[in-house]
Scaffold this motif. Structure first.
Motif, PDB file in Angstrom:
ATOM      1  N   THR A 120       0.877  -1.078  -0.162  1.00  0.00           N
ATOM      2  CA  THR A 120      -0.020  -0.208   0.033  1.00  0.00           C
ATOM      3  C   THR A 120       0.989   1.193   0.187  1.00  0.00           C
ATOM      4  N   GLY A 125       4.447  -5.935   7.530  1.00  0.00           N
ATOM      5  CA  GLY A 125       4.518  -4.901   8.302  1.00  0.00           C
ATOM      6  C   GLY A 125       5.712  -4.063   7.918  1.00  0.00           C
ATOM      7  N   ASP A 126       6.774  -4.600   7.076  1.00  0.00           N
ATOM      8  CA  ASP A 126       7.892  -3.920   6.551  1.00  0.00           C
ATOM      9  C   ASP A 126       7.628  -2.660   5.792  1.00  0.00           C
ATOM     10  N   VAL A 127       8.242  -1.450   6.017  1.00  0.00           N
ATOM     11  CA  VAL A 127       7.897  -0.388   5.408  1.00  0.00           C
ATOM     12  C   VAL A 127       9.207   0.018   4.493  1.00  0.00           C
ATOM     13  N   LYS A 168       6.463   5.886  -0.110  1.00  0.00           N
ATOM     14  CA  LYS A 168       6.837   4.777   1.036  1.00  0.00           C
ATOM     15  C   LYS A 168       5.687   3.722   0.813  1.00  0.00           C
ATOM     16  N   LEU A 224       3.768  -0.008   2.279  1.00  0.00           N
ATOM     17  CA  LEU A 224       3.755  -0.807   3.185  1.00  0.00           C
ATOM     18  C   LEU A 224       3.221  -2.194   3.039  1.00  0.00           C
ATOM     19  N   HIS A 255       1.741  -5.898   3.747  1.00  0.00           N
ATOM     20  CA  HIS A 255       0.847  -6.366   4.600  1.00  0.00           C
ATOM     21  C   HIS A 255      -0.058  -7.194   3.923  1.00  0.00           C
TER      22      HIS A 255
END
Lengths: 295, 476
Positions: free
Chosen positions: A203, A280-282, A289, A291, A293
């Motif tokens: 996302t 959960g990694d960014v 940026k 995410l 998930h």
């Protein structure tokens, strides 16, 4: 566009495809007796039907991602027409054989024999039409998604059409309803199966496309600025055309920086070259940026 | 006026002649219809049997005596565009499927008179069983199948058509003398039921009925509803129609004595379906049953013609045979439904509207911008995790913004995996540098790293007690 919106959007595109193909099909079918043969009739009807379904679904990625809509439509139409012809021929061939058998073996032909044999033909049609997007993007995962979505959509749409016709013989628009359901279910199933079979979602967290989801439904996803990428980050700063790549090995995802130091990739603020992603990694690429998930 | 009268008279004469054509001569029948190559080359294959009134095949019929028609509704026939091939002596390799049905009514337990009029000392049912054995022994093609059923008031199927003839022979001994209300003879109903047993079988089919020839149905004679057929009264035309639809020919073996009441329609059923009647008192005729059927099928004509494109779910085929004064017709249908079914009756220009409408809607959808329109810096709870996010989203002011469990906090989040303090974290705006800094009191992660204080970038992911919060500076 979020995943939910995307699914809704796919249903809408499917229904529009159903509407468009219905009107085209009716116009072709009115002249059935003017065609030289069932073969020619099936090929022509299949090509037009498949091209419309393929064209609409081919436009979906372009509409969501912005840009390259026409390319998607043209590719979708070409592959869709091939799929439509194959689907119609296989479906019609099976229908003739199965129908002739059922005509004589099933007493209650109108209630069971007819609808079922016709719906089987439709699901074959859905199978080939659904595969179009996968073939276009050369992704086995997407072909798989399309097959499941197409078969289910075809079967449900076909059964709906046949039973509507059986129970409401006076209903003028039975075929329209059937095709709308067909398109809708293919779109819905595509969206559903796509989410189920994906490795997760990326996302976008900021910038002009904030909130947009990229389903990881291919084994290889390219990230960069420009329409040749699966995740097109055009409009963000400091992004190369080939910036990074995410690959799936078994059930694990890896992100790799493509062009070295000039185009760095950060995961959780750490610069990485080749990194195994976890939920959960960014990810930071240029000013964008993302995410990672599950939905 | 005179001219019209003479034309009128001529028509009347023609119609009358047509009607007065005696019901003798040849019977034409479509014994099998094959649409499997319809899609590939538009062909339909017909096997046509032509028999004389004795049930013997008519050989060397001229192709020009036959004409072929198709119809979408079974009423209005049009000639087929082209007959591709016509051949006599159509080969059969796949074998013939037989169904033997034996009359097991009370009258079958009387003795059968011999041909010379003297009574034999065996009952008709014993003779019928012998006839079946004679038939089984004469079956010479291993691909042939034979099934067995018996009937009186009820139709009892003992065996579907199978290749194992010994098995069928074994069933013969299970035929028991009828008791109670089993004494009636449902010939027409039983023939119709026998057709059902045959429906799923492809290929050439023949029904052999061994009967002493009296249809005595249960319901009309007793006034009581039949357990299987209710109050339905079968007419002799029912089995004729069913058999014609399925391409089954009926061969009857007659066990009636000369002064018994005859089933007058049995011969008609046989002839109309392309079969024939044999006399059981003539041993040589009994022995020729199998040979006669095989001979009939070997002498069928095979026709391949080009199908019409008339839209129909089932398309009727009619063959017309004309020879001298005799005109015979037979019709059957095959499955011709297309994927989308029947078309509209005529073209409607209104159909263009949905086409254009769908394209217009798709174009409108493509104009939609799925872009973020917010321009203010903001905090948004992306995923509350196990917390309860009272505030989902706030626009950041140019001062201090507090995230915490207190009701008075700017963003209130309660619960969570780890305890959330009243004032868990504060986001401070720096007027000079024009940026936001997060200062934590409780445990706070930014981009999965625990921090005490950190300058925030657009898109940073803040974790407070398991809730995922996204910081956005609002810039494009």
């Amino acid at each position: 566009m979020s995943s939910l919106k995307r699914r809704f959007f796919l249903c809408l595109i499917g229904a529009l495809a159903g509407l468009c193909s219905w009107s085209a099909a009716e116009m072709i079918m009115v002249f059935q007796k003017n065609y030289p043969s069932y073969l020619f009739f099936s090929i022509f009807l299949g090509a037009v039907f498949g091209a419309i379904i393929g064209g609409f679904f081919g436009s979906s990625d372009g509409i969501i991602m912005k840009g390259r809509i026409m390319r998607g439509v043209v590719h979708g139409m070409i592959i869709g027409s091939v799929g439509g012809v194959l689907g119609f021929l296989v479906g019609q061939g099976a229908l003739f054989v199965a129908g002739e058998y059922l005509l004589h073996s099933v007493r209650d032909f109108r209630m069971i024999g007819f609808p079922v044999s016709r719906a089987l033909g439709w699901s074959l049609l859905g199978l080939f039409a659904g595969m179009a997007e996968g073939v276009r993007s050369r992704s086995l995962e997407k072909i798989r998604i399309g097959i499941i979505g197409g078969i289910t959509g075809g079967l449900i749409g076909g059964l709906a059409l046949e039973y509507l016709k059986t129970f409401f013989p006076d209903m003028m628009l039975g075929r329209l309803t059937g095709l709308l359901i067909f398109g809708l279910v293919v779109g819905f199933m595509y969206g559903l199966v796509e989410a189920r079979l994906s490795f997760g979602v990326l996302t976008l967290l900021n910038g002009r496309f904030r909130g947009k989801d990229f389903l990881i439904n291919q084994r290889r996803i390219r990230l960069g600025a420009g329409s040749s990428n699966d995740v097109d980050l055009n409009g963000y700063r400091n992004i190369d055309e080939r910036h990074a790549e995410i690959t799936a090995k078994r059930d694990e995802l890896f992100i790799k920086a493509d062009s070295g130091d000039s185009a760095p990739v950060y995961v959780n603020d750490d610069k990485v070259k080749d990194h195994k992603l976890k939920i959960g990694d960014v990810i930071k690429i240029g000013s964008a940026k993302l995410l990672y998930h599950y939905k | 006026m005179k001219k019209y009268i003479s034309i009128f008279l001529m028509i009347i004469t023609l119609v009358f002649c047509r009607i007065s054509t005696p019901l003798l001569g040849e019977t034409v029948r479509i014994s099998q219809i094959d649409n499997t190559s319809l899609l590939i080359n538009q062909n339909v294959k017909l096997y046509i049997s032509l028999t004389d009134d004795a049930g013997k095949p008519v050989k060397n019929a001229d192709q020009n005596s036959f004409s072929f028609f198709e119809s979408a509704d079974g009423m209005n026939y049009i000639p087929v565009p082209d007959v591709e091939s016509f051949s006599a002596m159509a080969n059969y390799e796949s074998g013939i499927n037989f169904m033997l049905i034996i009359d097991n009514s009370g009258s079958m337990y009387r003795n059968l008179k011999k041909k010379n009029g003297s009574a034999s000392n065996t009952t008709k049912i014993q003779q019928a069983q012998n006839a079946v054995i004679t038939f089984l022994d004469s079956v010479s093609n291993p691909k042939d199948t034979v099934g067995l059923a018996a009937y009186n008031t009820y139709f009892r199927k003992m065996s579907d058509p199978v290749q194992d003839k010994e098995k069928v022979r074994g069933y013969l001994s299970t035929i028991a003398k009828p008791v109670g209300d089993e004494g009636y003879t449902e010939i027409y109903a039983s023939l119709s039921k026998a057709v059902d047993a045959f429906r799923e079988i492809k290929g050439r089919k023949a029904l052999i009925i061994l009967s002493d020839g009296e249809n005595r149905p249960y319901y009309p004679n007793t006034g009581k509803a039949h357990t299987d057929y209710g109050k339905k009264v079968f007419r002799y035309t029912d089995p004729i129609r069913y058999c014609q639809e399925e391409g089954i020919s009926v061969f009857a073996i007659n066990f009636g004595n000369p002064n018994d009441k005859k089933e007058r329609h049995l011969k008609e059923i046989a002839v109309e379906t392309g079969g024939t009647v044999f006399d059981a008192r003539d041993q040589s005729e009994l022995e020729s049953v199998y040979g006669a059927i095989v001979n009939q099928i070997l002498n069928e004509y095979m026709v391949v013609y080009n199908a019409t494109m008339e839209p129909a779910d089932r398309k009727y085929v009619k063959v017309r045979y004309e020879s001298g004064p005799v005109t015979r017709e037979a019709a059957r249908f095959y499955f011709s439904s297309t994927m989308f079914g029947m078309p509209l009756k005529k073209f409607a220009p209104l159909l263009l509207i949905p086409l254009l409408l769908s394209l217009l809607l798709a174009w409108l959808v493509s104009l939609l911008k799925f872009e973020n329109t917010r321009t203010e810096p903001s905090l948004e709870v992306f995923n509350p995790g196990q917390t309860r996010a009272v505030t989902k989203m706030i626009t950041l002011s140019k001062g201090k913004t507090i995230i915490g469990g207190a009701k008075s906090a700017d963003m209130t989040i309660i619960g969570g995996v780890s305890r959330i303090k009243e004032k868990h974290a504060t986001i401070v705006f720096d007027e000079r540098k024009k940026n936001y800094t997060i200062v934590s009191d409780g445990e706070v992660k930014v981009n999965n790293k625990t921090v005490k204080t950190r300058v925030l970038e657009s898109g940073d992911v803040i974790d407070v007690g398991g809730a995922t919060i996204i910081f956005d500076d609002g810039k494009k």
